[in-house]
Design an enzyme around this catalytic site. Sequence first.
Site, mmCIF file in Angstrom:
data_model
loop_
_atom_site.group_PDB
_atom_site.id
_atom_site.type_symbol
_atom_site.label_atom_id
_atom_site.label_comp_id
_atom_site.label_asym_id
_atom_site.label_seq_id
_atom_site.Cartn_x
_atom_site.Cartn_y
_atom_site.Cartn_z
ATOM 1 N N GLY A 185 0.832 -1.210 0.000
ATOM 2 C CA GLY A 185 0.000 0.000 0.000
ATOM 3 C C GLY A 185 0.860 1.250 0.000
ATOM 4 N N GLN A 219 -6.071 8.567 5.271
ATOM 5 C CA GLN A 219 -4.904 8.445 6.163
ATOM 6 C C GLN A 219 -3.617 8.137 5.400
ATOM 7 O OE1 GLN A 219 -6.500 5.989 9.838
ATOM 8 N NE2 GLN A 219 -7.743 5.714 8.023
ATOM 9 N N ILE A 246 1.669 2.546 7.179
ATOM 10 C CA ILE A 246 0.967 3.426 8.128
ATOM 11 C C ILE A 246 0.611 2.652 9.387
ATOM 12 C CG2 ILE A 246 0.030 4.907 6.291
ATOM 13 C CD1 ILE A 246 -2.743 3.676 6.953
ATOM 14 N N ASP A 247 0.584 1.310 9.296
ATOM 15 C CA ASP A 247 0.198 0.497 10.459
ATOM 16 C C ASP A 247 1.296 0.477 11.536
ATOM 17 O OD1 ASP A 247 -1.989 0.008 8.904
ATOM 18 O OD2 ASP A 247 -1.541 -2.091 8.507
ATOM 19 N N LYS A 306 -1.063 -6.212 -4.658
ATOM 20 C CA LYS A 306 -1.640 -7.451 -5.190
ATOM 21 C C LYS A 306 -0.608 -8.146 -6.073
ATOM 22 C CE LYS A 306 -6.446 -6.404 -5.017
ATOM 23 N NZ LYS A 306 -6.244 -6.043 -3.646
ATOM 24 N N MET A 327 -7.519 3.146 10.205
ATOM 25 C CA MET A 327 -6.879 1.954 9.638
ATOM 26 C C MET A 327 -5.952 1.270 10.647
ATOM 27 S SD MET A 327 -5.991 2.667 5.656
ATOM 28 C CE MET A 327 -7.216 2.327 4.390
HETATM 29 O O1 F6P Z 1 -1.455 -1.979 5.502
HETATM 30 C C1 F6P Z 1 -1.775 -0.669 5.203
HETATM 31 C C2 F6P Z 1 -3.263 -0.506 5.012
HETATM 32 O O2 F6P Z 1 -3.531 0.866 4.795
HETATM 33 C C3 F6P Z 1 -4.131 -1.039 6.161
HETATM 34 O O3 F6P Z 1 -4.141 -0.145 7.246
HETATM 35 C C4 F6P Z 1 -5.446 -1.230 5.469
HETATM 36 O O4 F6P Z 1 -6.217 -2.238 6.093
HETATM 37 C C5 F6P Z 1 -5.040 -1.692 4.098
HETATM 38 O O5 F6P Z 1 -3.731 -1.210 3.877
HETATM 39 C C6 F6P Z 1 -5.943 -1.194 2.986
HETATM 40 O O6 F6P Z 1 -5.523 -1.756 1.781
HETATM 41 P P1 F6P Z 1 -6.132 -1.365 0.364
HETATM 42 O O7 F6P Z 1 -5.361 -0.175 -0.139
HETATM 43 O O8 F6P Z 1 -5.923 -2.553 -0.477
HETATM 44 O O9 F6P Z 1 -7.580 -1.013 0.552
#
Ligand code: F6P
Length: 360
Positions: free
Chosen positions: A14, A286, A141-142, A79, A184
């Site tokens: 991400g 975020q 970001i996590d 992905k 998130m």
């Molecule tokens: O791992 C980073 C993150 O932003 C998570 O906080 C969130 O659950 C996920 O990616 C969202 O992913 P996507 O961009 O595939 O919706």
Amino acid sequence: MGDSKRIGILTSGGDCAGLNAVIRAVVHHAVNNYGWEVFGIRQATHGLMARPPEAFNLSPDKVDPYLTAGGTFLGTTNKGNPFAFPMADGSLRDRSQEITEGYHLLGLDALIGIGGDGSLAILQKLAQQGNMNLVGIPKTIDNDVGVTELSIGFDTAVSIATEALDRLHFTAASHSRVMIVEVMGRDAGHIAISAGIAGGADVILIPEIPYTVDGICNAIKKRQEQGKNYCLVVVAEAVRTEEGATVTLASDLEQCRLGGIGQYLSEQICGRMTAETRVTVLGHIQRGGTPSPLDRLIGATFGVAAVDLIAAGKYDHVVTWQNRHVRSVSISDAIAKYAAVNPEGTLVKTAKGLGIYLGN
Ligand code: F6P
């Protein structure tokens, strides 16, 4: 000046704010101080899979305008695991060799991969299998990569979530409402607890600490008894229902998309007490926008340090931030050490000290 080198750089997983600051620092240090060439690879490992590989030469002039831009100008994807790549006909194919071939076709001496623990694990496997010299930079970001106190993107995400809380205070107070803010954090509650404390939340729910809906209702009632007509609840998307179910929006072959715990809590609270609730899901806001000064600073530090690791021939390592210093650790250690919020840790104690309901 050291030996002449061609290095590649890619962003994987991400996106988040601060990635462009890392790329800029890598280019400045590698080109200006070592005299190397830097190639930006498009769309994570997909750029190496393409034929010809999708990569372009990066000069300091080219990267400078991106310092304050969110996202990654190289593009990214979360992905397409190359070891089980989803094909158009629905089958999964191992395309890892195409990626390592792409690296060698570009004539690269080393690769800098910027990613979270999942991306770093895949890149390490590719590097070992295809003889690539890899250096990693943690971003997410996590903020759950355990070996580093900070990952790129976390600080900006916390700033955005905090600002949202700052804004919601006033509208919550104006209407005497319970405002639920879903933030998130796929597995960990770092954004929720940090933004919740900074933004003056009354309830913070994180996946690491169990809660009850009655506990939340009691916290809201306690505020009402104190004459406070509104309440701010921050909940991490990975928090489960009281019965322990994960709340998801959708799922595909590779991952499920979390979302909806805020709405669940809203219904539960309204079902058990008199309260008017509203839910705000911050989502990808975020991840976007101008990177905070700290994300730019850590980004610059990590970028420079990663180039120095390559100069020293210290591959299969990631750069980390520990005790005010940048340090390198092996990628294997970085992947192995996951950092959830410590239920006995300083931030949890701080939140409790402030009277915030965190669970039981
Ligand atoms: O791992 C980073 C993150 O932003 C998570 O906080 C969130 O659950 C996920 O990616 C969202 O992913 P996507 O961009 O595939 O919706």
